[in-house]
Design a protein around this motif. Structure first.
Motif, PDB file in Angstrom:
ATOM      1  N   VAL A 123       0.603  -0.993   0.037  1.00 56.88           N
ATOM      2  CA  VAL A 123       0.251   0.191   0.052  1.00 56.88           C
ATOM      3  C   VAL A 123       0.700   0.829  -0.039  1.00 56.88           C
ATOM      4  CG1 VAL A 123      -1.925   1.051   1.132  1.00 56.88           C
ATOM      5  CG2 VAL A 123      -1.342  -1.050   1.488  1.00 56.88           C
ATOM      6  N   GLU A 124       0.280   1.948  -0.787  1.00 59.47           N
ATOM      7  CA  GLU A 124       1.511   3.272  -1.199  1.00 59.47           C
ATOM      8  C   GLU A 124       0.236   4.525   0.227  1.00 59.47           C
ATOM      9  OE1 GLU A 124       3.847   6.460  -4.025  1.00 59.47           O
ATOM     10  OE2 GLU A 124       2.641   4.612  -5.141  1.00 59.47           O
ATOM     11  N   ILE A 125       1.691   5.189   0.391  1.00 63.47           N
ATOM     12  CA  ILE A 125       0.969   6.699   1.165  1.00 63.47           C
ATOM     13  C   ILE A 125       1.575   7.463   1.104  1.00 63.47           C
ATOM     14  CG2 ILE A 125      -0.537   7.174   3.622  1.00 63.47           C
ATOM     15  CD1 ILE A 125      -1.095   3.958   3.970  1.00 63.47           C
ATOM     16  N   ASP A 126       1.527   8.967   0.646  1.00 60.14           N
ATOM     17  CA  ASP A 126       2.445   9.448   0.423  1.00 60.14           C
ATOM     18  C   ASP A 126       3.650   9.535   0.378  1.00 60.14           C
ATOM     19  OD1 ASP A 126      -0.044  11.071   1.806  1.00 60.14           O
ATOM     20  OD2 ASP A 126       0.645  11.481   3.800  1.00 60.14           O
ATOM     21  N   GLY A 127       3.803   8.293  -0.952  1.00 63.30           N
ATOM     22  CA  GLY A 127       5.020   8.067  -1.412  1.00 63.30           C
ATOM     23  C   GLY A 127       6.396   6.981  -0.840  1.00 63.30           C
ATOM     24  N   GLU A 128       5.150   6.574   0.694  1.00 63.23           N
ATOM     25  CA  GLU A 128       5.943   5.223   1.218  1.00 63.23           C
ATOM     26  C   GLU A 128       4.986   4.147   0.525  1.00 63.23           C
ATOM     27  OE1 GLU A 128       8.130   4.428   5.092  1.00 63.23           O
ATOM     28  OE2 GLU A 128       6.634   6.328   5.205  1.00 63.23           O
ATOM     29  N   PHE A 129       5.706   3.049   0.375  1.00 66.00           N
ATOM     30  CA  PHE A 129       5.072   1.444   1.021  1.00 66.00           C
ATOM     31  C   PHE A 129       5.072   0.906   2.185  1.00 66.00           C
ATOM     32  CE2 PHE A 129       6.857   1.632  -4.130  1.00 66.00           C
ATOM     33  CZ  PHE A 129       6.090   2.178  -4.305  1.00 66.00           C
ATOM     34  N   TRP A 130       3.911   0.648   2.461  1.00 62.30           N
ATOM     35  CA  TRP A 130       3.463  -0.596   2.889  1.00 62.30           C
ATOM     36  C   TRP A 130       3.091  -1.957   3.350  1.00 62.30           C
ATOM     37  CZ3 TRP A 130       4.696   1.428   8.638  1.00 62.30           C
ATOM     38  CH2 TRP A 130       4.839   3.385   8.032  1.00 62.30           C
ATOM     39  N   LEU A 131       3.136  -3.062   3.969  1.00 67.85           N
ATOM     40  CA  LEU A 131       2.836  -3.807   3.546  1.00 67.85           C
ATOM     41  C   LEU A 131       2.486  -4.520   4.670  1.00 67.85           C
ATOM     42  CD1 LEU A 131       6.680  -6.654   3.036  1.00 67.85           C
ATOM     43  CD2 LEU A 131       4.815  -5.118   0.996  1.00 67.85           C
ATOM     44  N   ALA A 132       0.835  -4.969   3.792  1.00 73.27           N
ATOM     45  CA  ALA A 132      -0.248  -5.302   4.872  1.00 73.27           C
ATOM     46  C   ALA A 132      -0.770  -6.849   4.499  1.00 73.27           C
ATOM     47  CB  ALA A 132      -1.772  -4.061   4.274  1.00 73.27           C
ATOM     48  N   ASP A 133      -1.339  -7.675   5.372  1.00 71.31           N
ATOM     49  CA  ASP A 133      -2.034  -9.375   5.398  1.00 71.31           C
ATOM     50  C   ASP A 133      -3.056  -9.282   6.523  1.00 71.31           C
ATOM     51  OD1 ASP A 133      -1.503 -11.328   4.322  1.00 71.31           O
ATOM     52  OD2 ASP A 133       0.529 -11.987   4.883  1.00 71.31           O
ATOM     53  N   VAL A 134      -4.065  -9.626   6.108  1.00 70.01           N
ATOM     54  CA  VAL A 134      -4.648 -10.212   6.787  1.00 70.01           C
ATOM     55  C   VAL A 134      -5.235 -11.198   6.817  1.00 70.01           C
ATOM     56  CG1 VAL A 134      -5.832  -7.885   6.945  1.00 70.01           C
ATOM     57  CG2 VAL A 134      -6.696  -9.470   4.718  1.00 70.01           C
ATOM     58  N   GLY A 135      -4.380 -12.112   5.417  1.00 67.77           N
ATOM     59  CA  GLY A 135      -4.358 -13.884   4.976  1.00 67.77           C
ATOM     60  C   GLY A 135      -3.856 -14.783   6.074  1.00 67.77           C
ATOM     61  N   PHE A 136      -3.111 -14.360   7.226  1.00 68.18           N
ATOM     62  CA  PHE A 136      -1.564 -15.607   7.666  1.00 68.18           C
ATOM     63  C   PHE A 136      -1.617 -15.656   9.122  1.00 68.18           C
ATOM     64  CE2 PHE A 136       2.765 -16.221   7.911  1.00 68.18           C
ATOM     65  CZ  PHE A 136       2.822 -17.208   7.450  1.00 68.18           C
ATOM     66  N   ARG A 137      -1.582 -16.788   9.529  1.00 69.50           N
ATOM     67  CA  ARG A 137      -1.552 -16.572  10.867  1.00 69.50           C
ATOM     68  C   ARG A 137      -1.128 -16.016  11.370  1.00 69.50           C
ATOM     69  NH1 ARG A 137      -0.944 -17.424  15.200  1.00 69.50           N
ATOM     70  NH2 ARG A 137      -1.496 -18.506  16.964  1.00 69.50           N
ATOM     71  N   TRP A 138       0.811 -15.656  10.606  1.00 73.75           N
ATOM     72  CA  TRP A 138       1.177 -15.259  11.759  1.00 73.75           C
ATOM     73  C   TRP A 138       1.863 -13.729  11.186  1.00 73.75           C
ATOM     74  CZ3 TRP A 138       2.128 -19.925  10.415  1.00 73.75           C
ATOM     75  CH2 TRP A 138       1.924 -21.210  11.727  1.00 73.75           C
ATOM     76  N   ALA A 139       0.671 -13.215  10.626  1.00 70.94           N
ATOM     77  CA  ALA A 139       0.415 -11.818  10.324  1.00 70.94           C
ATOM     78  C   ALA A 139       0.810 -10.614  11.143  1.00 70.94           C
ATOM     79  CB  ALA A 139      -0.415 -11.289   9.007  1.00 70.94           C
ATOM     80  N   SER A 140       0.823  -9.429  10.822  1.00 71.36           N
ATOM     81  CA  SER A 140       1.521  -8.138  11.217  1.00 71.36           C
ATOM     82  C   SER A 140      -0.087  -8.251  11.762  1.00 71.36           C
ATOM     83  CB  SER A 140       2.568  -7.681  11.266  1.00 71.36           C
ATOM     84  OG  SER A 140       2.014  -7.159   9.692  1.00 71.36           O
ATOM     85  N   TRP A 141       0.003  -7.780  12.795  1.00 73.55           N
ATOM     86  CA  TRP A 141      -1.756  -7.095  13.054  1.00 73.55           C
ATOM     87  C   TRP A 141      -2.036  -5.643  12.846  1.00 73.55           C
ATOM     88  CZ3 TRP A 141      -3.393  -8.665  18.301  1.00 73.55           C
ATOM     89  CH2 TRP A 141      -3.241 -10.216  18.532  1.00 73.55           C
ATOM     90  N   ALA A 142      -0.203  -4.643  12.638  1.00 70.25           N
ATOM     91  CA  ALA A 142      -0.361  -3.811  12.000  1.00 70.25           C
ATOM     92  C   ALA A 142       0.322  -3.726  10.870  1.00 70.25           C
ATOM     93  CB  ALA A 142      -0.190  -2.241  12.529  1.00 70.25           C
ATOM     94  N   PRO A 143       0.596  -2.571   9.381  1.00 70.51           N
ATOM     95  CA  PRO A 143       1.344  -2.878   8.327  1.00 70.51           C
ATOM     96  C   PRO A 143       2.787  -2.786   8.531  1.00 70.51           C
ATOM     97  CG  PRO A 143      -0.598  -1.414   8.259  1.00 70.51           C
ATOM     98  CD  PRO A 143      -0.625  -1.945  10.120  1.00 70.51           C
ATOM     99  N   LEU A 144       3.756  -2.921   7.821  1.00 71.97           N
ATOM    100  CA  LEU A 144       4.848  -3.806   8.053  1.00 71.97           C
ATOM    101  C   LEU A 144       5.622  -1.912   7.617  1.00 71.97           C
ATOM    102  CD1 LEU A 144       5.969  -6.619   8.295  1.00 71.97           C
ATOM    103  CD2 LEU A 144       6.048  -5.035  10.002  1.00 71.97           C
ATOM    104  N   ARG A 145       6.292  -1.249   7.423  1.00 73.80           N
ATOM    105  CA  ARG A 145       7.037  -0.053   6.869  1.00 73.80           C
ATOM    106  C   ARG A 145       8.352  -1.199   5.829  1.00 73.80           C
ATOM    107  NH1 ARG A 145       7.691   5.062   7.457  1.00 73.80           N
ATOM    108  NH2 ARG A 145       7.212   4.940   9.662  1.00 73.80           N
TER     109      ARG A 145
END
Length: 272
Positions: free
Chosen positions: A114-136
């Motif tokens: 996900v791109e926000i103000d020119g910076e990328f973040w990783l999001a994942d809502v489909g994995f048991r060990w995914a972070s609960w907040a986006p990763l920079r």
């Protein structure tokens, strides 16, 4: 998606419409999704059609179901796009099965960039060990999260690996993919005897206020009053437990393995 569709999606995850498509709103929406929509593979076992993109939105919002990583992440991507985010699909594969290192299927996982103000973040809502907040995405140091500590590590071939609490969980491409690129692997997941989600293997998982509820075939693990409880569900108990802990109403039972000889028993242990 229309405005009405967005409102229905936000109602599904118990979220208010954000005022703007910023990082704070993305963090909020990702956590609400993880706490409201379960990872589940019932349709693979039942032989029902499994769709991604718009079909996944209809399943998750219209039928109040969950889904696998392709379903959950393409559906979440549709919501984010409708709210004004710039979202790309990234292909990955698992590196660990929860017990030991094991290389999963090529394209076997999907994450969102996900791109926000020119910076990328990783999001994942489909994995048991995914972070609960986006990763920079650009950060290579530790990133603290409610679900543990994460690192993004570069590989020699240009991919990255997601490391969770010291365990290499996902190898991820850095180039954007079209949704159609995932269709062949989805077909493999639905049809192959080697697929981990066909036949009798069933998974469900949902982040709940008292702790994660997890289902593997007949084995349900959940938390109540600070205690970890594991029980084996017989045919009579299975539908009610699935509805209570994952919010899913099944109209028929999936094919399940035989009950253990000892029968259903609950085991309690300390919070872990």
């Amino acid at each position: 998606m229309s405005a009405v569709d967005v409102d229905a999606y936000l109602e599904r995850i118990g979220a208010e419409r954000p005022a703007r498509a910023d990082l704070e709103a993305l963090e909020y929406l990702q956590e609400r999704h993880l706490r409201s929509v379960p990872f589940e593979t019932f349709d693979f076992s039942l032989g029902d059609p499994v769709r991604i993109g718009e079909g996944a939105v209809e399943k998750i919002v219209g039928r109040r179901r969950g889904g696998g990583c392709y379903e959950l992440n393409t559906s979440f991507a549709a919501l984010l796009t409708a709210l004004g985010y710039r979202v790309s699909l990234l292909a990955g594969r698992s590196l660990h099965n929860g017990q030991e290192p094991r290389l999963g299927a090529f394209f076997g996982h999907m994450m969102l960039r996900v791109e926000i103000d020119g910076e990328f973040w990783l999001a994942d809502v489909g994995f048991r060990w995914a972070s609960w907040a986006p990763l920079r995405f650009a950060e290579r140091g530790p990133q603290k999260d409610e679900n543990g500590e994460y690192r993004i590590v570069d590989t020699p071939d240009g991919d990255v690996e997601i490391v969770h609490d010291g365990v290499h969980r996902i190898r991820l491409e850095t180039r954007a993919r079209d949704i159609g690129d995932f269709v062949p692997t989805m077909w493999w997941f639905c049809t192959s005897e080697d697929s981990p989600v066909t036949g009798r293997t069933i998974w469900a998982s949902l982040v709940r206020p008292e702790g994660r509820a997890s289902l593997l075939d007949r084995r349900l693990t959940r938390y109540e009053n600070g205690e970890r409880i594991t029980e084996v569900l017989d045919d009579d108990a299975f539908p009610a437990a699935v509805e209570r802990w994952f919010g899913i109403e099944l109209d028929r039972l999936p094919e399940l393995p035989p009950m253990p000889a000892a029968g259903p028993r609950a085991r309690r242990g300390p919070w872990t």
